[in-house]
Design an enzyme around this catalytic site. Structure first.
Site, PDB file in Angstrom:
ATOM      1  N   HIS A   1     -11.356  -2.902   3.247  1.00  0.00           N
ATOM      2  CA  HIS A   1     -11.284  -2.531   4.668  1.00  0.00           C
ATOM      3  C   HIS A   1     -12.022  -1.247   4.997  1.00  0.00           C
ATOM      4  O   HIS A   1     -12.104  -0.881   6.170  1.00  0.00           O
ATOM      5  CB  HIS A   1      -9.814  -2.399   5.059  1.00  0.00           C
ATOM      6  N   ASP A   2     -12.499  -0.516   3.999  1.00  0.00           N
ATOM      7  CA  ASP A   2     -13.254   0.710   4.257  1.00  0.00           C
ATOM      8  C   ASP A   2     -14.750   0.486   4.092  1.00  0.00           C
ATOM      9  O   ASP A   2     -15.536   1.433   4.255  1.00  0.00           O
ATOM     10  CB  ASP A   2     -12.835   1.816   3.265  1.00  0.00           C
TER      11      ASP A   2
ATOM     12  N   GLU B   1      -6.375   3.932  -6.013  1.00  0.00           N
ATOM     13  CA  GLU B   1      -7.666   4.127  -5.349  1.00  0.00           C
ATOM     14  C   GLU B   1      -8.182   5.505  -5.730  1.00  0.00           C
ATOM     15  O   GLU B   1      -7.527   6.508  -5.449  1.00  0.00           O
ATOM     16  CB  GLU B   1      -7.497   4.041  -3.829  1.00  0.00           C
TER      17      GLU B   1
ATOM     18  N   ASP C   1       0.858  -1.173   0.000  1.00  0.00           N
ATOM     19  CA  ASP C   1       0.000   0.000   0.000  1.00  0.00           C
ATOM     20  C   ASP C   1       0.900   1.230   0.000  1.00  0.00           C
ATOM     21  O   ASP C   1       1.777   1.361   0.865  1.00  0.00           O
ATOM     22  CB  ASP C   1      -0.879  -0.022   1.258  1.00  0.00           C
TER      23      ASP C   1
ATOM     24  N   ASP D   1      -2.982   4.665  -2.381  1.00  0.00           N
ATOM     25  CA  ASP D   1      -4.009   5.273  -1.541  1.00  0.00           C
ATOM     26  C   ASP D   1      -4.421   6.653  -2.064  1.00  0.00           C
ATOM     27  O   ASP D   1      -3.559   7.473  -2.378  1.00  0.00           O
ATOM     28  CB  ASP D   1      -3.400   5.419  -0.134  1.00  0.00           C
TER      29      ASP D   1
HETATM   30  C1  GLC Z   1      -7.929   5.396   1.865  1.00  0.00           C
HETATM   31  C2  GLC Z   1      -7.787   4.176   2.738  1.00  0.00           C
HETATM   32  C3  GLC Z   1      -8.402   4.469   4.067  1.00  0.00           C
HETATM   33  C4  GLC Z   1      -7.651   5.633   4.687  1.00  0.00           C
HETATM   34  C5  GLC Z   1      -7.643   6.849   3.764  1.00  0.00           C
HETATM   35  C6  GLC Z   1      -6.637   7.864   4.212  1.00  0.00           C
HETATM   36  O1  GLC Z   1      -9.243   5.673   1.562  1.00  0.00           O
HETATM   37  O2  GLC Z   1      -8.327   3.064   2.119  1.00  0.00           O
HETATM   38  O3  GLC Z   1      -8.419   3.348   4.909  1.00  0.00           O
HETATM   39  O4  GLC Z   1      -8.262   5.979   5.899  1.00  0.00           O
HETATM   40  O5  GLC Z   1      -7.297   6.494   2.447  1.00  0.00           O
HETATM   41  O6  GLC Z   1      -5.342   7.374   4.015  1.00  0.00           O
END
Ligand code: GLC
Length: 550
Positions: A321-322, A247, A103, A205
């Site tokens: 995980h979100d 993402e 990540d 991310d």
């Molecule tokens: C992304 C991650 C999340 C995190 C956010 C800030 O959305 O998946 O878990 O809190 O970024 O880094």
């Protein structure tokens, strides 16, 4: 040490598996998952056929946001293990023909990162410019009224210099200044360092945030985004054959090719979220979810199939995980748990793209459940709870929303067995186990030849073996149906047709003549069918894949 073999485009025929380390497997009994725990479960992943692991952050961190706040990109958070454990994970995964995708969290660092500790001390600090600073408004308050995603102001005062810094997530996650070339060079250097250690790529991310123009208010999909991605490619990725997946919550189908087109020199694929936000209240957002609509889910996923039909690629996923657990959000976690999870998985994995399985979804884990706010651990949930209470929302209403769509729902420990500690830990788990999951375990499912693990294994093998799943053209049928998905993939004289009733009620449809098929049943949730023609009745959560040669 063995290395994972990186042939060009290796990720097109493979299925990814997301490990969220804190809840995966605890080896040392402190109640927190760790790297040795992951190594101990590699045989499970290899047996499933997993082609690569996306590892959520394991870097050193104060854990303000579960590791998405990094204080040292080249060290492991001690409760997760050591760099030697990390090397062992990479090596042991490679032995089983799996890559490890890290990540990459570079929109922001932790406020304890040495870069930020230095930058905040004074306006002339050498790394001052690595973060985003602004003077206060004339009244001394924040420069503008931008809000952070996790609640509260997006600007925070650093009293040492009297200026505000940008922090779009928690105040402990200051945004990096991507306009600064020296900062970018430090990121490229760190990425090369990990690639040289043998990692197979990066999940990036909130990558749609790195091109922001703060003063113009352009945060996501900002003006410099694609320039930065191209520079990253030139400086770090070119010629390495690694996997990159961005993402991008802001991404619309029209963004697919700019990010992932073959001649763009940017990313390999995207996690897009339109199918997720589709299920949120347009004003109140995730805390007030809308009822799930299988036709809306289909519309979004099909739009991405079309957007990547000629060029570009996408990642296929329903959980991470979100997000809430896939079967709780889109399926029936009570009456038809296994069957609905199979139907959803088949409908998703038949599409063009790279599928990802979130830990525990391979045997149908359901949402965690928390009755009191003290039982939640996620910073987003806790911050929004405080703000919601201040705004007068009823506690029970907030808790209900957080149990449906909050980030802790999918973060409870992986239920390996139905024994003590779920086979996850010998100690006290850092977050409560899910009572509803007590009889749902990897062990029980693996013992069932008709279980979800066996079903996933079959799909993953088909993807490796059948070029039509990778390369076949996508064509949709019956797009006005409210509950059934019918689509096919075509390659040369081959057809692969997927029909799925993604509801718990029987569904009827008249097969469009050009969708009619007779062939070999490849996979099914209820019973094999070797043809679909005329008027067809699909049982609740019935799904089938039929393969035919012209
Ligand atoms: C992304 C991650 C999340 C995190 C956010 C800030 O959305 O998946 O878990 O809190 O970024 O880094």
């Amino acid at each position: 040490m063995s290395r994972f073999a990186l042939a060009p485009g290796w990720w097109r025929r493979r299925t990814g598996y997301q490990v969220w380390p804190r809840s995966f497997c605890d080896f040392d009994g402190d109640g927190i998952g760790d790297l040795p725990g992951i190594v101990s479960k590699l045989d499970h992943l290899a047996d499933l056929g997993v082609g690569f692991i996306w590892l959520s952050p394991v870097y050193d961190s104060p854990m303000a946001d579960m590791g998405y706040d990094i204080s040292d990109y080249r060290a492991i958070w001690p409760p997760f293990g050591t760099m030697a454990d990390m090397d062992r994970l990479i090596g042991e995964a490679a032995v089983r023909d799996m890559g490890v995708v890290m990540d990459l969290v570079v929109n922001h660092t932790s406020d304890r990162h040495p870069w930020f500790l230095e930058a905040r001390t004074d306006r002339t600090a050498p790394r001052r410019d690595w973060y985003v600073w602004r003077d206060p408004a004339p009244d001394g308050g924040p420069p503008d009224d931008r809000q952070s995603y996790f609640g509260g102001p997006g600007w925070r005062l650093a009293p040492e210099t009297g200026q505000y810094y940008l922090a779009l997530f928690t105040p402990a996650q200051p945004d990096l200044n991507w306009e600064c070339a020296a900062m970018r060079a430090a990121v490229w250097d760190m990425m090369r360092w990990w690639l040289d250690r043998g990692v197979a790529g990066f999940r990036m991310d909130v990558i749609d945030h790195i091109g922001k123009d703060v003063d113009a208010g352009l945060i996501e999909n900002g003006p410099r985004l694609h320039d930065h991605l191209r520079e990253m490619h030139r400086e770090v990725l070119a010629g390495r054959n690694v996997l990159t997946v961005g993402e991008a919550w802001s991404a619309e189908p029209a963004d697919a090719v700019p990010y992932t087109g073959r001649d763009r020199g940017e990313l390999d694929m995207l996690f897009q979220f339109r199918h997720v936000t589709e299920g949120w209240d347009p004003v109140q957002g995730k805390w007030r979810p809308r009822p799930h609509d299988p036709a809306a889910l289909r519309r979004v996923l099909y739009s991405w199939q079309r957007a990547t039909a000629e060029d570009g690629w996408t990642a296929l996923f329903l959980g991470n995980h979100d997000l809430p657990r896939m079967v709780s959000r889109y399926g029936d976690p009570v009456a038809h748990r296994v069957r609905s999870a199979k139907a959803l998985t088949l409908a998703l994995h038949g599409l063009r793209g790279t599928p990802f399985v979130y830990q525990g979804d391979e045997f149908g884990m359901v949402n965690g459940r928390f009755d009191r706010i003290e039982e939640f651990r996620d910073v987003e949930t806790l911050t929004h709870h405080r703000l919601a209470m201040e705004a007068g929302m009823a506690e029970a209403e907030f808790i209900a929303g957080a149990n449906t769509n909050g980030r802790d729902t999918g973060r409870t420990p992986v239920q390996w067995t139905d024994g003590p500690g779920a086979g996850f830990t010998n100690g006290t788990p850092w977050i409560g186990l899910t009572p509803a999951n007590a009889h749902i375990s990897a062990e029980a499912d693996a013992a069932d030849a008709n279980g979800l693990i066996a079903f996933h294994r079959r799909l993953i093998v088909l993807r490796r073996d059948m070029a039509i799943l990778t390369d076949g053209r996508f064509a949709a049928h019956a797009e006005d149906h409210t509950s059934v998905w019918i689509y096919e993939r075509r390659l040369g004289g081959e057809r692969l047709l997927i029909a799925a009733n993604l509801t718990g009620t029987e569904a009827q449809l008249d097969m469009p003549p050009d969708a009619t098929i007779a062939g070999r049943p490849l996979l099914w949730t209820v019973a094999p069918r070797d043809r679909l023609e005329g008027t067809v009745t699909l049982a609740p959560w019935e799904a089938v894949a039929i393969h035919a040669l012209d």
